[in-house]
Design a protein around this motif. Sequence first.
Motif, PDB file in Angstrom:
ATOM      1  N   PHE A 215       1.857 -13.588   0.361  1.00 54.54           N
ATOM      2  CA  PHE A 215       2.371 -12.991  -0.928  1.00 54.54           C
ATOM      3  C   PHE A 215       0.242 -12.553  -0.986  1.00 54.54           C
ATOM      4  O   PHE A 215       0.213 -11.767  -1.616  1.00 54.54           O
ATOM      5  CB  PHE A 215       1.978 -14.381  -1.702  1.00 54.54           C
ATOM      6  N   SER A 216      -0.027 -13.052   0.446  1.00 54.24           N
ATOM      7  CA  SER A 216      -1.386 -12.661   0.344  1.00 54.24           C
ATOM      8  C   SER A 216      -1.698 -11.525   1.038  1.00 54.24           C
ATOM      9  O   SER A 216      -2.858 -10.402   0.249  1.00 54.24           O
ATOM     10  CB  SER A 216      -2.359 -13.604   1.337  1.00 54.24           C
ATOM     11  N   GLY A 217      -0.581 -10.747   1.405  1.00 51.84           N
ATOM     12  CA  GLY A 217      -1.175  -9.727   1.776  1.00 51.84           C
ATOM     13  C   GLY A 217      -0.472  -8.464   0.379  1.00 51.84           C
ATOM     14  O   GLY A 217      -1.446  -7.544   0.432  1.00 51.84           O
ATOM     15  N   TYR A 218       0.174  -8.977   0.085  1.00 49.16           N
ATOM     16  CA  TYR A 218       0.316  -8.150  -0.793  1.00 49.16           C
ATOM     17  C   TYR A 218      -0.287  -7.994  -2.417  1.00 49.16           C
ATOM     18  O   TYR A 218      -0.852  -6.889  -3.001  1.00 49.16           O
ATOM     19  CB  TYR A 218       2.105  -8.923  -1.471  1.00 49.16           C
ATOM     20  N   SER A 219      -1.662  -9.420  -2.149  1.00 48.90           N
ATOM     21  CA  SER A 219      -2.435  -9.451  -3.590  1.00 48.90           C
ATOM     22  C   SER A 219      -3.465  -8.923  -2.957  1.00 48.90           C
ATOM     23  O   SER A 219      -3.903  -7.915  -3.765  1.00 48.90           O
ATOM     24  CB  SER A 219      -2.203 -10.996  -3.087  1.00 48.90           C
ATOM     25  N   ARG A 220      -3.545  -8.401  -1.620  1.00 45.89           N
ATOM     26  CA  ARG A 220      -4.939  -7.884  -1.296  1.00 45.89           C
ATOM     27  C   ARG A 220      -4.982  -6.471  -1.329  1.00 45.89           C
ATOM     28  O   ARG A 220      -5.756  -5.770  -1.720  1.00 45.89           O
ATOM     29  CB  ARG A 220      -5.199  -8.491   0.566  1.00 45.89           C
ATOM     30  N   ALA A 221      -3.450  -5.918  -0.983  1.00 50.14           N
ATOM     31  CA  ALA A 221      -3.380  -3.921  -1.786  1.00 50.14           C
ATOM     32  C   ALA A 221      -3.471  -3.713  -3.084  1.00 50.14           C
ATOM     33  O   ALA A 221      -3.760  -3.238  -3.433  1.00 50.14           O
ATOM     34  CB  ALA A 221      -1.921  -3.924  -1.019  1.00 50.14           C
ATOM     35  N   MET A 222      -3.615  -5.426  -3.844  1.00 50.26           N
ATOM     36  CA  MET A 222      -3.120  -5.005  -5.272  1.00 50.26           C
ATOM     37  C   MET A 222      -4.418  -5.352  -5.957  1.00 50.26           C
ATOM     38  O   MET A 222      -4.724  -4.217  -6.400  1.00 50.26           O
ATOM     39  CB  MET A 222      -2.278  -6.178  -5.878  1.00 50.26           C
TER      40      MET A 222
ATOM     41  N   ASP B 237       3.548  -1.006 -10.754  1.00 49.75           N
ATOM     42  CA  ASP B 237       3.509  -2.380 -11.769  1.00 49.75           C
ATOM     43  C   ASP B 237       4.285  -3.049 -10.825  1.00 49.75           C
ATOM     44  O   ASP B 237       5.575  -2.194 -10.692  1.00 49.75           O
ATOM     45  CB  ASP B 237       4.506  -2.106 -13.270  1.00 49.75           C
ATOM     46  N   ILE B 238       4.160  -4.008  -9.763  1.00 49.21           N
ATOM     47  CA  ILE B 238       4.723  -4.190  -8.899  1.00 49.21           C
ATOM     48  C   ILE B 238       4.780  -5.705  -8.874  1.00 49.21           C
ATOM     49  O   ILE B 238       3.632  -6.322  -9.007  1.00 49.21           O
ATOM     50  CB  ILE B 238       4.254  -3.487  -7.365  1.00 49.21           C
ATOM     51  N   ALA B 239       5.431  -5.990  -8.973  1.00 48.96           N
ATOM     52  CA  ALA B 239       6.551  -8.239  -8.704  1.00 48.96           C
ATOM     53  C   ALA B 239       6.293  -8.049  -7.831  1.00 48.96           C
ATOM     54  O   ALA B 239       7.449  -7.790  -7.066  1.00 48.96           O
ATOM     55  CB  ALA B 239       6.555  -7.948  -9.965  1.00 48.96           C
ATOM     56  N   PHE B 240       5.670  -9.574  -6.637  1.00 49.75           N
ATOM     57  CA  PHE B 240       6.220 -10.062  -5.981  1.00 49.75           C
ATOM     58  C   PHE B 240       7.283 -11.450  -5.995  1.00 49.75           C
ATOM     59  O   PHE B 240       6.821 -11.227  -7.037  1.00 49.75           O
ATOM     60  CB  PHE B 240       4.508 -10.947  -5.136  1.00 49.75           C
ATOM     61  N   VAL B 241       8.566 -11.201  -5.459  1.00 52.19           N
ATOM     62  CA  VAL B 241       9.083 -12.200  -5.412  1.00 52.19           C
ATOM     63  C   VAL B 241       9.477 -13.071  -4.167  1.00 52.19           C
ATOM     64  O   VAL B 241       9.722 -12.454  -3.073  1.00 52.19           O
ATOM     65  CB  VAL B 241      10.906 -11.450  -5.739  1.00 52.19           C
ATOM     66  N   GLY B 242       9.388 -14.319  -3.847  1.00 51.65           N
ATOM     67  CA  GLY B 242       8.902 -15.119  -3.041  1.00 51.65           C
ATOM     68  C   GLY B 242       9.321 -16.556  -3.401  1.00 51.65           C
ATOM     69  O   GLY B 242       8.088 -16.749  -4.329  1.00 51.65           O
ATOM     70  N   PRO B 243       9.357 -16.771  -2.407  1.00 52.22           N
ATOM     71  CA  PRO B 243       9.436 -18.961  -3.049  1.00 52.22           C
ATOM     72  C   PRO B 243       7.567 -19.522  -2.182  1.00 52.22           C
ATOM     73  O   PRO B 243       7.376 -19.623  -1.322  1.00 52.22           O
ATOM     74  CB  PRO B 243      10.438 -19.627  -1.745  1.00 52.22           C
TER      75      PRO B 243
ATOM     76  N   GLU C  64       0.644  -1.341   0.050  1.00 47.39           N
ATOM     77  CA  GLU C  64      -0.335   0.205  -0.025  1.00 47.39           C
ATOM     78  C   GLU C  64       0.720   1.217   0.081  1.00 47.39           C
ATOM     79  O   GLU C  64       0.548   2.066  -0.856  1.00 47.39           O
ATOM     80  CB  GLU C  64      -0.843  -0.168   1.312  1.00 47.39           C
ATOM     81  N   HIS C  65       1.637   0.653   0.365  1.00 50.04           N
ATOM     82  CA  HIS C  65       2.632   2.198   0.624  1.00 50.04           C
ATOM     83  C   HIS C  65       3.310   2.852  -0.445  1.00 50.04           C
ATOM     84  O   HIS C  65       3.955   4.285  -0.632  1.00 50.04           O
ATOM     85  CB  HIS C  65       4.324   1.722   1.667  1.00 50.04           C
ATOM     86  N   LEU C  66       3.378   0.749  -1.509  1.00 50.39           N
ATOM     87  CA  LEU C  66       4.372   1.711  -3.047  1.00 50.39           C
ATOM     88  C   LEU C  66       3.166   2.045  -4.347  1.00 50.39           C
ATOM     89  O   LEU C  66       3.506   2.951  -4.503  1.00 50.39           O
ATOM     90  CB  LEU C  66       4.822   0.302  -3.265  1.00 50.39           C
TER      91      LEU C  66
ATOM     92  N   GLY D 266      -7.003  -2.571  -7.491  1.00 44.44           N
ATOM     93  CA  GLY D 266      -7.533  -2.738  -9.075  1.00 44.44           C
ATOM     94  C   GLY D 266      -6.099  -2.464  -9.980  1.00 44.44           C
ATOM     95  O   GLY D 266      -6.817  -2.932 -10.792  1.00 44.44           O
ATOM     96  N   LEU D 267      -5.374  -2.862  -9.272  1.00 42.28           N
ATOM     97  CA  LEU D 267      -3.828  -3.827 -10.169  1.00 42.28           C
ATOM     98  C   LEU D 267      -3.677  -4.929 -10.101  1.00 42.28           C
ATOM     99  O   LEU D 267      -4.495  -5.960  -9.073  1.00 42.28           O
ATOM    100  CB  LEU D 267      -2.572  -3.109  -8.683  1.00 42.28           C
ATOM    101  N   ALA D 268      -3.128  -4.942 -11.320  1.00 44.59           N
ATOM    102  CA  ALA D 268      -2.538  -6.846 -11.678  1.00 44.59           C
ATOM    103  C   ALA D 268      -1.840  -7.464 -10.905  1.00 44.59           C
ATOM    104  O   ALA D 268      -1.092  -6.709 -10.417  1.00 44.59           O
ATOM    105  CB  ALA D 268      -2.320  -6.367 -13.124  1.00 44.59           C
ATOM    106  N   ILE D 269      -2.224  -8.216 -10.350  1.00 42.26           N
ATOM    107  CA  ILE D 269      -1.049  -9.122  -9.163  1.00 42.26           C
ATOM    108  C   ILE D 269       0.211  -9.789 -10.525  1.00 42.26           C
ATOM    109  O   ILE D 269      -0.091 -10.778 -11.130  1.00 42.26           O
ATOM    110  CB  ILE D 269      -1.721 -10.393  -8.920  1.00 42.26           C
ATOM    111  N   ARG D 270       1.510  -9.619  -9.846  1.00 43.81           N
ATOM    112  CA  ARG D 270       2.687  -9.712 -11.007  1.00 43.81           C
ATOM    113  C   ARG D 270       3.534 -10.287 -10.041  1.00 43.81           C
ATOM    114  O   ARG D 270       4.067 -10.432  -8.975  1.00 43.81           O
ATOM    115  CB  ARG D 270       2.703  -9.156 -11.451  1.00 43.81           C
ATOM    116  N   THR D 271       4.253 -11.802 -10.253  1.00 43.05           N
ATOM    117  CA  THR D 271       4.412 -12.761  -9.413  1.00 43.05           C
ATOM    118  C   THR D 271       6.192 -12.887  -9.955  1.00 43.05           C
ATOM    119  O   THR D 271       6.294 -13.331 -11.936  1.00 43.05           O
ATOM    120  CB  THR D 271       4.382 -14.317  -9.454  1.00 43.05           C
TER     121      THR D 271
END
Length: 358
Positions: free
Chosen positions: A219-226, A203-209, A193-195, A230-235
């Motif tokens: 990842f759930s927290g990232y997805s919730r904020a995205m 355009d924010i991509a999540f990096v992580g195993p 949300e800060h970003l 109204g933004l696309a989830i990207r990994t």
Amino acid sequence: MAKRPTVYDVAARAGVSIATVSFTFTQPHKVRPSTREAVEEAARALGYLPSASARGLARGKTGAIGLFSFDYYARNSGVTPDADAPFGDEANEDFRMFPLYHDEVQRGVEMECWRRGYVLMVGDTKSTSSEADIAGIAGRVDGLAVFPNTLPDEILLRISKRIPVVELSIPINNNGLHGVSVDNEGGLAALTEHLISVHGLTDIAFVGPLGFPDKEHRFSGYSRAMEAAGLAIRTVDTAPPGQLAAFARDTVAGMLAEGTLPQALACSTDEEALAYMDALAAAGVSVPGQIAVTGFDGLVAGLVNRPALTTVRQPLVELGRTGASILIDQVASPGKEPVKRQLPVKLMIRESCGCRAA
């Protein structure tokens, strides 16, 4: 051979009861500092060493807590670094990475065991070849703390029928074991949300195993904020074990060649974030000028890195202390229901997201 000093000799020399001597070595927090010092001085003068086996027989306990940890090199590369190699030598890995997440949690366990008068026995799954070996180690302690993915759940559940078991850093669940974790989901949601809100990034991509409970929650927290924005989830694909630095370089090179470099990388750990910052720097990409990078853990490495790493700080030492406290309390007074605790996290806004250093 001279007669070995006994607890009675120490008590007589210190002018206290044998119970006070026993408490000094088993539960020092219950003894006044001045009295404890007198007992310890008497023990040193006499050359007295408390008998762990005798204490165990008297109390029906071992006076020890076990911790199943893991070795960073064994887990990630299978290679032990050269102790004589200078800093910066590739054989010695990256000196910024120490202490690591599990080092700080283990320190917290050690501190609480010391405070409560317990010995800590540390083991790792590399040194155990069978369930019998694991059970043998568990049989020598009063309680067992474990890091994620060190022992199978079915083994932990069997051990928990005999001694209390606490999971460290496993998100709250209903698996019947004690556990202490942090707000993984809320932390990554706040950072994402800060970003979005402060820097206007879309355009924010999540990096992580994925596949690890704590990383799944992040990842759930990232997805919730995205999704809320109204933004696309990207990994970004996960690096194979022991290949993070090379994988980050290849990934960055591929993104640049394809023109798919995102505006930000929200990494699930500080270790990943630092690897990607190095890869971006090597490719001539400015952080945060051309891309923001954030982490999760709050390692010292992120603070001393340049640019300093924006991250979510876990209370790592407190996590270890809380886990050890749960175990020791359960040893003294077993409860019917599993104890589950979730600790808060803190957003650390620094330079790598584009904010000015404090």
